[in-house]
Scaffold this active site. Structure first.
Site, PDB file in Angstrom:
ATOM      1  N   SER A 237     -69.143   0.162 -65.483  1.00  0.00           N
ATOM      2  CA  SER A 237     -69.679   1.474 -65.833  1.00  0.00           C
ATOM      3  C   SER A 237     -68.635   2.524 -65.491  1.00  0.00           C
ATOM      4  CB  SER A 237     -70.961   1.744 -65.027  1.00  0.00           C
ATOM      5  OG  SER A 237     -71.361   3.097 -65.131  1.00  0.00           O
TER       6      SER A 237
ATOM      7  N   TYR B  72     -75.890   3.146 -56.768  1.00  0.00           N
ATOM      8  CA  TYR B  72     -75.385   2.547 -58.009  1.00  0.00           C
ATOM      9  C   TYR B  72     -73.864   2.619 -58.086  1.00  0.00           C
ATOM     10  CZ  TYR B  72     -74.816   1.599 -63.000  1.00  0.00           C
ATOM     11  OH  TYR B  72     -74.432   1.065 -64.201  1.00  0.00           O
TER      12      TYR B  72
END
Length: 245
Positions: free
Chosen positions: A131, A144
């Site tokens: 990501s 995250y």
């Protein structure tokens, strides 16, 4: 039909599902895994993949799945996700554990288990979907972003450790992709999840799947180390040009 076999984790929806479709269309034999077996069966009926239940957070599940994979030329580490947007001061440790187990240790379990088969293939490829959160940080996202940083470092470290072996490694770091990602992050709150993409044109799962397909079709001497891909409306994590009103 190619003799090459691709394994795709988290294939019950989103990027994983789209990637399975893309690789099957390219002629690879595809083995798909996820916890939602009913969705896997529907995909299998459509593209002719081999489907098996897989929970990357469970050692026994990973062992049963990988033992059943006879050959592996391509591994797509796609299973992952986020939980919540709490600041560090209010961190939910269960959410953190889930994110680290799924994104980091899940990738480790799958990669470690299938690495001998990837090497034996003579031209293995490991694609890890990280990501833009693996490249930066943002307020309320420490759980995250830390997990994605760790997942990416695991992948990048392996690139050096496998130097000289017949295995290539590619990290794909997407920005905003409209899938079930935000729905999972916000525990099924559809209204809150929809606001993430409000006023922008996000990427869709097929955009990332096409990149995986491109990487998988490169000749064996070509290693694409990292691809960062964001929608035009996104400059950085959390920074969007929104067209509202």
């Amino acid at each position: 039909m190619s003799s090459r076999t691709a394994v795709v984790t988290g294939a019950s929806s989103g990027i994983g599902e789209a990637t399975a479709r893309t690789l099957a269309a390219q002629g690879l034999q595809v083995v798909i895994g996820a916890r939602r077996v009913d969705r896997l069966q529907r995909l299998t009926d459509e593209i002719g993949a081999t489907a098996m239940p897989l929970d990357v957070t469970d050692e026994a599940s990973v062992a049963e799945f990988t033992d059943a994979v006879e050959r592996c030329d391509v591994l797509v580490n796609n299973a992952g996700g986020a939980k919540g947007l709490a600041p560090v001061s209010a961190a939910d440790l269960d959410d953190w554990r889930w994110m680290w187990e799924t994104n980091v240790l899940g990738t480790l379990r799958m990669t470690k288990a299938l690495l001998p088969k990837l090497i034996d293939s003579g031209d293995g490829l490991i694609v890890t979907i990280t990501s833009v959160a693996a490249l930066t940080h943002y307020d309320n996202g420490a759980g995250y972003t830390s997990a994605k940083h760790a997942q990416a470092v695991l992948h990048r470290t392996l690139r050096g450790e496998l130097m000289g072996q017949p295995v290539r490694l590619t990290e794909i770091a997407p920005g905003a992709v409209e899938t079930e990602f935000s729905l999972v992050r916000f525990n099924g709150d559809e209204e809150r999840a929809a606001k993430v993409y409000e006023g922008i044109e996000p990427l869709v799962a097929a955009d990332i799947a096409e990149i995986v397909g491109f990487v998988a079709s490169r000749p064996s001497h070509v290693n694409i180390d990292q691809i960062v891909v964001k929608p035009r409306d996104q400059v950085a994590a959390g920074r969007f040009a929104r067209r509202l009103g």
